[in-house]
Scaffold this motif. Structure first.
Motif, PDB file in Angstrom:
ATOM      1  N   ALA A 109       8.010   5.709   2.952  1.00  0.00           N
ATOM      2  CA  ALA A 109       6.574   5.466   3.108  1.00  0.00           C
ATOM      3  C   ALA A 109       6.387   4.264   4.025  1.00  0.00           C
ATOM      4  O   ALA A 109       7.044   3.240   3.852  1.00  0.00           O
ATOM      5  CB  ALA A 109       5.920   5.215   1.750  1.00  0.00           C
ATOM      6  N   THR A 110       5.492   4.399   4.997  1.00  0.00           N
ATOM      7  CA  THR A 110       5.396   3.361   6.021  1.00  0.00           C
ATOM      8  C   THR A 110       4.028   3.362   6.683  1.00  0.00           C
ATOM      9  O   THR A 110       3.303   4.367   6.665  1.00  0.00           O
ATOM     10  CB  THR A 110       6.471   3.587   7.101  1.00  0.00           C
ATOM     11  OG1 THR A 110       6.347   2.578   8.119  1.00  0.00           O
ATOM     12  CG2 THR A 110       6.329   4.949   7.747  1.00  0.00           C
ATOM     13  N   LYS A 111       3.701   2.232   7.296  1.00  0.00           N
ATOM     14  CA  LYS A 111       2.547   2.179   8.184  1.00  0.00           C
ATOM     15  C   LYS A 111       2.965   2.660   9.569  1.00  0.00           C
ATOM     16  O   LYS A 111       4.151   2.631   9.923  1.00  0.00           O
ATOM     17  CB  LYS A 111       2.003   0.753   8.262  1.00  0.00           C
ATOM     18  CG  LYS A 111       1.421   0.238   6.954  1.00  0.00           C
ATOM     19  CD  LYS A 111       0.859  -1.168   7.110  1.00  0.00           C
ATOM     20  CE  LYS A 111       0.168  -1.614   5.833  1.00  0.00           C
ATOM     21  NZ  LYS A 111       1.127  -1.880   4.747  1.00  0.00           N
TER      22      LYS A 111
ATOM     23  N   ARG B 181      -1.135   5.348   7.719  1.00  0.00           N
ATOM     24  CA  ARG B 181       0.106   5.298   6.960  1.00  0.00           C
ATOM     25  C   ARG B 181       0.673   6.717   6.812  1.00  0.00           C
ATOM     26  O   ARG B 181      -0.043   7.703   6.957  1.00  0.00           O
ATOM     27  CB  ARG B 181      -0.129   4.670   5.582  1.00  0.00           C
ATOM     28  CG  ARG B 181      -0.859   3.334   5.655  1.00  0.00           C
ATOM     29  CD  ARG B 181      -0.917   2.640   4.317  1.00  0.00           C
ATOM     30  NE  ARG B 181      -1.559   3.408   3.268  1.00  0.00           N
ATOM     31  CZ  ARG B 181      -2.867   3.449   3.069  1.00  0.00           C
ATOM     32  NH1 ARG B 181      -3.690   2.782   3.869  1.00  0.00           N
ATOM     33  NH2 ARG B 181      -3.367   4.141   2.076  1.00  0.00           N
TER      34      ARG B 181
ATOM     35  N   SER C 224      10.065   2.029   0.733  1.00  0.00           N
ATOM     36  CA  SER C 224       8.661   1.870   1.110  1.00  0.00           C
ATOM     37  C   SER C 224       8.470   0.557   1.853  1.00  0.00           C
ATOM     38  O   SER C 224       8.944  -0.500   1.400  1.00  0.00           O
ATOM     39  CB  SER C 224       7.779   1.900  -0.150  1.00  0.00           C
ATOM     40  OG  SER C 224       6.426   1.654   0.169  1.00  0.00           O
ATOM     41  N   GLU C 225       7.779   0.623   2.983  1.00  0.00           N
ATOM     42  CA  GLU C 225       7.450  -0.561   3.793  1.00  0.00           C
ATOM     43  C   GLU C 225       8.718  -1.331   4.200  1.00  0.00           C
ATOM     44  O   GLU C 225       8.756  -2.561   4.147  1.00  0.00           O
ATOM     45  CB  GLU C 225       6.504  -1.491   3.017  1.00  0.00           C
ATOM     46  CG  GLU C 225       5.267  -0.812   2.469  1.00  0.00           C
ATOM     47  CD  GLU C 225       4.035  -0.966   3.339  1.00  0.00           C
ATOM     48  OE1 GLU C 225       4.193  -1.191   4.551  1.00  0.00           O
ATOM     49  OE2 GLU C 225       2.915  -0.869   2.788  1.00  0.00           O
TER      50      GLU C 225
ATOM     51  N   VAL D 241       3.894   9.267   4.764  1.00  0.00           N
ATOM     52  CA  VAL D 241       5.042   9.539   3.912  1.00  0.00           C
ATOM     53  C   VAL D 241       5.876  10.588   4.639  1.00  0.00           C
ATOM     54  O   VAL D 241       5.364  11.652   5.022  1.00  0.00           O
ATOM     55  CB  VAL D 241       4.630  10.068   2.527  1.00  0.00           C
ATOM     56  CG1 VAL D 241       5.873  10.440   1.709  1.00  0.00           C
ATOM     57  CG2 VAL D 241       3.794   9.023   1.782  1.00  0.00           C
TER      58      VAL D 241
ATOM     59  N   ASP E 217       0.983   5.208  -1.857  1.00  0.00           N
ATOM     60  CA  ASP E 217       0.943   6.485  -1.139  1.00  0.00           C
ATOM     61  C   ASP E 217       2.082   7.392  -1.589  1.00  0.00           C
ATOM     62  O   ASP E 217       1.889   8.597  -1.784  1.00  0.00           O
ATOM     63  CB  ASP E 217       1.057   6.256   0.374  1.00  0.00           C
ATOM     64  CG  ASP E 217      -0.113   5.482   0.952  1.00  0.00           C
ATOM     65  OD1 ASP E 217      -1.198   5.499   0.332  1.00  0.00           O
ATOM     66  OD2 ASP E 217       0.068   4.857   2.012  1.00  0.00           O
TER      67      ASP E 217
ATOM     68  N   GLU F 151       0.800  -1.229   0.000  1.00  0.00           N
ATOM     69  CA  GLU F 151       0.000   0.000   0.000  1.00  0.00           C
ATOM     70  C   GLU F 151       0.829   1.274   0.000  1.00  0.00           C
ATOM     71  O   GLU F 151       0.518   2.232  -0.697  1.00  0.00           O
ATOM     72  CB  GLU F 151      -0.901   0.015   1.250  1.00  0.00           C
ATOM     73  CG  GLU F 151      -2.156  -0.790   1.139  1.00  0.00           C
ATOM     74  CD  GLU F 151      -2.961  -0.687   2.417  1.00  0.00           C
ATOM     75  OE1 GLU F 151      -4.066  -0.143   2.352  1.00  0.00           O
ATOM     76  OE2 GLU F 151      -2.470  -1.126   3.465  1.00  0.00           O
ATOM     77  N   CYS F 152       1.871   1.304   0.811  1.00  0.00           N
ATOM     78  CA  CYS F 152       2.607   2.555   0.988  1.00  0.00           C
ATOM     79  C   CYS F 152       3.337   2.985  -0.271  1.00  0.00           C
ATOM     80  O   CYS F 152       3.646   4.179  -0.433  1.00  0.00           O
ATOM     81  CB  CYS F 152       3.581   2.433   2.156  1.00  0.00           C
ATOM     82  SG  CYS F 152       2.745   2.278   3.761  1.00  0.00           S
TER      83      CYS F 152
END
Length: 334
Positions: A286-288, A325, A257-258, A327, A138, A134-135
């Motif tokens: 980008a992360t949760k 989430r 990301s992630e 950024v 984003d 997902e990220c």
């Protein structure tokens, strides 16, 4: 075609992006839990780079793609991802990729293991690179909002998986993009084909001729390879490999990301940022907020960064749908 509307997260996406883990978790007694609760602050201190070093697990390898990597892949089906005003991005269809896994060469055997163990993460074996999380979307949306062109920039797509972030940088004028993932199978069977799916036509179009002869096509492919590098392995050995290059590369932009789901990886990730980011460069992360089952997340990583006092973190965008989430950017403190 897959189209993602801004600020939305389709049910199908959410279902695909839920992590499935395969970690050995030791049995914890009440006494152990009490001790862990008392030692929370001590644990934060232990995250400092000076006190923790992640174990090297998989040696880094620089991959030299064939001039026509798509010819080596059977039964591949591309899909198109469209986000805002970004150029359409092509990638191998995940479902078809999984169904044809038994037909593919895989020295790491991660394709079979992910299917038989029904796991998106197998610690030290497979780190989730076959899925687009997902990220990544984003971060693509954030880039769309900001209108970044990447002209003349040197870019590292760290933990690249399908490579969409690095591919976008290539399509928008980056002078050099290096792609890195933990698994060689991901690089060879997913990242490299995706790069050629997206960028070979771009190189050919620059010739302004209908359809190019074989020699022109080879020239275009060679030109594309001059702008790309492909690497697999853990971050410690990847960093050593890059430091041994003459000159050692410095990146204007690092995408990741992630990648902060496991606190054990924070020291090696931080070291890559420290040594490979240009002094005026920027990391887009980008992360949760939190990764259930593994324990990492933005809060712990932010504390880790603050303790090491090298980077300044800035929040760029927050996404509230589903799991929260973010950024964020990292730049060197002046």
């Amino acid at each position: 075609m897959f189209t993602r509307a801004k600020g939305t997260a389709w049910v199908e996406i959410v279902q695909e992006m839920a992590f499935s883990f395969n970690f050995d978790i030791p049995l914890q007694t009440n006494e152990t839990n009490d001790k862990e609760n008392k030692d929370d602050k001590a644990k934060e201190v232990d995250l400092k780079c000076s006190e923790v070093s992640a174990t090297k697990i998989k040696d880094a390898v620089e991959h030299q793609p064939l001039l026509d990597p798509l010819s080596q892949i059977e039964n591949w089906v591309p899909e198109t991802i469209t986000i805002g005003a970004l150029p359409p991005l092509l990638c191998l269809n995940e479902s078809v990729f999984e169904k044809t896994a038994p037909e593919r060469e895989d020295s790491e055997e991660i394709l079979a293991k992910t299917l038989t163990q029904n796991s998106d993460l197998i610690s030290g074996v497979y780190e989730g690179g076959l899925k687009i999380w997902e990220c990544t979307y984003d971060l693509l949306e954030y880039i769309d909002d900001e209108g970044e062109t990447f002209a003349g920039k040197r870019v590292l797509d760290l933990g690249c998986g399908a490579g969409l972030l690095g591919i976008l940088a290539l399509k928008r004028g980056a002078s050099k993009v290096d792609f890195q993932d933990y698994n060689s199978t991901v690089i060879e069977q997913l990242t490299v084909p995706n790069v050629f799916l997206n960028c070979e036509d771009d190189e050919n179009e620059e010739k302004n001729s209908s359809p190019p002869c074989k020699r022109k096509a080879l020239n275009a492919t060679e030109k594309l390879l001059d702008r790309c590098g492909f690497f697999s392995g853990d971050w410690n050995s990847f960093l050593t490999l890059m430091q041994n290059k003459t000159p050692s590369p410095k990146y204007d932009i690092i995408f990741t990301s992630e990648t902060i789901y496991n606190t054990d990886y924070y020291p090696s990730l931080h070291n890559v940022f420290c040594d490979l980011l240009d002094e005026n460069g920027i990391v887009y992360l980008a992360t949760k907020s939190h990764y259930f089952g593994v324990g990492g997340g933005l809060c712990l990583f932010e504390k880790f960064v603050e303790q090491n006092n090298v980077f300044q973190i800035r929040y760029l965008n927050d996404v509230e749908q589903g799991l929260k989430r973010h950024v964020v950017s990292l730049t060197f403190k002046k």
